[in-house]
Design a protein around this motif. Structure first.
Motif, PDB file in Angstrom:
ATOM      1  N   HIS A  24       0.845  -1.201   0.000  1.00 14.55           N
ATOM      2  CA  HIS A  24       0.000   0.000   0.000  1.00 14.55           C
ATOM      3  C   HIS A  24       0.875   1.245   0.000  1.00 14.55           C
ATOM      4  O   HIS A  24       1.495   1.590   1.005  1.00 14.55           O
ATOM      5  N   HIS A  26       1.174   5.383  -1.982  1.00 15.65           N
ATOM      6  CA  HIS A  26       0.592   6.420  -2.836  1.00 15.65           C
ATOM      7  C   HIS A  26       1.733   7.054  -3.634  1.00 15.65           C
ATOM      8  O   HIS A  26       2.200   8.155  -3.328  1.00 15.65           O
ATOM      9  N   LEU A  27       2.181   6.326  -4.647  1.00 14.88           N
ATOM     10  CA  LEU A  27       3.336   6.762  -5.423  1.00 14.88           C
ATOM     11  C   LEU A  27       3.048   7.991  -6.273  1.00 14.88           C
ATOM     12  O   LEU A  27       3.978   8.610  -6.797  1.00 14.88           O
ATOM     13  N   ASP A  28       1.775   8.335  -6.411  1.00 13.87           N
ATOM     14  CA  ASP A  28       1.398   9.510  -7.200  1.00 13.87           C
ATOM     15  C   ASP A  28       1.304  10.774  -6.356  1.00 13.87           C
ATOM     16  O   ASP A  28       0.864  11.811  -6.849  1.00 13.87           O
ATOM     17  N   LEU A  36       9.702   8.957  -9.704  1.00 11.46           N
ATOM     18  CA  LEU A  36       9.251   7.575  -9.684  1.00 11.46           C
ATOM     19  C   LEU A  36      10.345   6.573 -10.038  1.00 11.46           C
ATOM     20  O   LEU A  36      10.510   5.572  -9.320  1.00 11.46           O
ATOM     21  N   GLN A  53       0.199   0.279  -5.718  1.00 16.07           N
ATOM     22  CA  GLN A  53      -0.122   1.695  -5.912  1.00 16.07           C
ATOM     23  C   GLN A  53      -1.619   1.891  -5.711  1.00 16.07           C
ATOM     24  O   GLN A  53      -2.437   1.264  -6.380  1.00 16.07           O
ATOM     25  N   TYR A  61      -7.320   7.026 -11.030  1.00 21.27           N
ATOM     26  CA  TYR A  61      -6.898   5.835 -11.775  1.00 21.27           C
ATOM     27  C   TYR A  61      -6.812   6.132 -13.265  1.00 21.27           C
ATOM     28  O   TYR A  61      -5.809   5.814 -13.927  1.00 21.27           O
ATOM     29  N   ARG A  65      -2.741   6.170 -14.333  1.00 19.20           N
ATOM     30  CA  ARG A  65      -2.260   4.799 -14.480  1.00 19.20           C
ATOM     31  C   ARG A  65      -1.128   4.684 -15.488  1.00 19.20           C
ATOM     32  O   ARG A  65      -0.225   3.850 -15.327  1.00 19.20           O
ATOM     33  N   PHE A  68       2.696   4.490 -14.750  1.00 17.44           N
ATOM     34  CA  PHE A  68       3.313   3.257 -14.261  1.00 17.44           C
ATOM     35  C   PHE A  68       3.493   2.227 -15.369  1.00 17.44           C
ATOM     36  O   PHE A  68       3.823   1.076 -15.094  1.00 17.44           O
ATOM     37  N   VAL A  74       4.781  -2.723 -10.191  1.00 22.30           N
ATOM     38  CA  VAL A  74       3.719  -1.998  -9.494  1.00 22.30           C
ATOM     39  C   VAL A  74       2.370  -2.584  -9.881  1.00 22.30           C
ATOM     40  O   VAL A  74       2.032  -2.658 -11.055  1.00 22.30           O
ATOM     41  N   PHE A  76      -1.980  -2.448  -8.887  1.00 23.20           N
ATOM     42  CA  PHE A  76      -2.897  -1.347  -8.603  1.00 23.20           C
ATOM     43  C   PHE A  76      -4.008  -1.738  -7.634  1.00 23.20           C
ATOM     44  O   PHE A  76      -4.507  -2.874  -7.649  1.00 23.20           O
ATOM     45  N   GLU A 237       8.632   5.928   1.833  1.00 29.36           N
ATOM     46  CA  GLU A 237       8.650   5.374   0.485  1.00 29.36           C
ATOM     47  C   GLU A 237       8.829   3.871   0.598  1.00 29.36           C
ATOM     48  O   GLU A 237       9.206   3.350   1.655  1.00 29.36           O
TER      49      GLU A 237
END
Length: 280
Positions: A24, A26-28, A36, A53, A61, A65, A68, A74, A76, A237
């Motif tokens: 879990h 939140h790479l965005d 990234l 992610q 999304y 998306r 990635f 990664v 989702f 991270e």
């Protein structure tokens, strides 16, 4: 004399094999979104083989998306967070349902649930959004990932009322005591353990993690939030999940490598991921 600068170990210094999973993140969000490739290279070097992610809503999304596309490690998750419950619509849920049926990188619906700490959305609206999404989850037969803050009993009651006992459920960012943890695993659910387990005075969570069945535990960062010691207070991270694993291994009095691989296997099984160590 100036204050001595604290030297923190690098995640790769633990020397863990690339068999871990951060379930879990939140790479965005925040700086991670701009860096990234570097973030994921650090996670790979630290031994993180897969990263989940989390997209907060159908719009996130759909719009993010593709960021990635070049990072097959990664997978989702997507769902309407309780903070955003006022934005949920039947169309939005239909959009996510269609995406779940087409995108094999979407492995779970979440994070969804109730949050009475902030109540950015009224409780009744949150409950309606949660029930609507759980209905979609049942129809699709995908696992939900549950966010619950200051609302555990109501969240639990809704899940049981909607027939989720003995169905795959992941309780995100588990932070409660052993008694509550035993209740959740008694329903056949899995608990996601965050970096807060490493905080020195977090005794209830530490007791729970020490005693709950290992096959019901997975690791998460919730990056960029909740960094473990020795990075507490810094942006989190995926690479830092190794320090959460180290804390859990100490509590359970087992080698960190063994713990790392076991919790990675648990995540692979729960989400239906490609085996760790295999080509993607």
């Amino acid at each position: 004399m100036g204050k001595k600068k604290r030297v923190r170990p690098e995640p790769a210094s633990l020397g863990l094999p690339c068999l871990g999973v951060d379930t879990h993140a939140h790479l965005d969000m925040g700086p991670m979104a701009e860096m990234l490739p570097e973030v994921l290279q650090r996670s790979h070097s630290a031994g993180v083989g897969r990263v989940g992610q989390v997209f907060l809503g159908p719009e996130a999304y759909a719009s993010k998306r593709e960021q990635f596309r070049d990072f097959p490690e990664v997978f989702f998750l997507a769902g309407i967070h309780p903070h955003d419950a006022q934005t949920f619509t039947a169309d939005g849920i239909a959009d996510l349902s269609r995406a779940m049926g087409k995108d094999d990188r979407l492995k779970a619906w979440g994070e969804i649930g109730l949050d009475y700490y902030y109540t950015y959305s009224p409780p009744e609206v949150q409950k309606a959004a949660l029930r609507a999404q759980l209905e979609a989850v049942r129809q699709l037969d995908v696992p939900p990932v549950i966010h619950s803050r200051d609302a555990d009993e109501e969240t639990l009651a809704i899940l049981l009322d909607m027939g989720f006992a003995d169905r795959p459920v992941l309780w995100h960012c588990f932070g409660r005591d052993l008694e509550f943890g035993r209740r959740l695993v008694g329903y056949g659910w899995t608990l996601s353990i965050p970096g807060t387990v490493s905080y020195r005075k977090n005794f209830p969570l530490q007791e729970a993690v020490r005693n709950l069945p290992l096959d019901r535990l997975v690791l998460e960062t919730d990056a960029p939030f909740l960094a473990p010691e020795p990075y507490r207070g810094k942006p989190n991270e995926p690479a830092l999940s190794v320090f959460t694993a180290q804390a859990v291994a100490r509590l359970r009095e087992m080698p960190v490598e063994e713990l790392w691989e076991a919790m990675g296997r648990n995540a692979v099984r729960f989400f239906g991921l490609a085996p760790l160590g295999s080509a993607l």
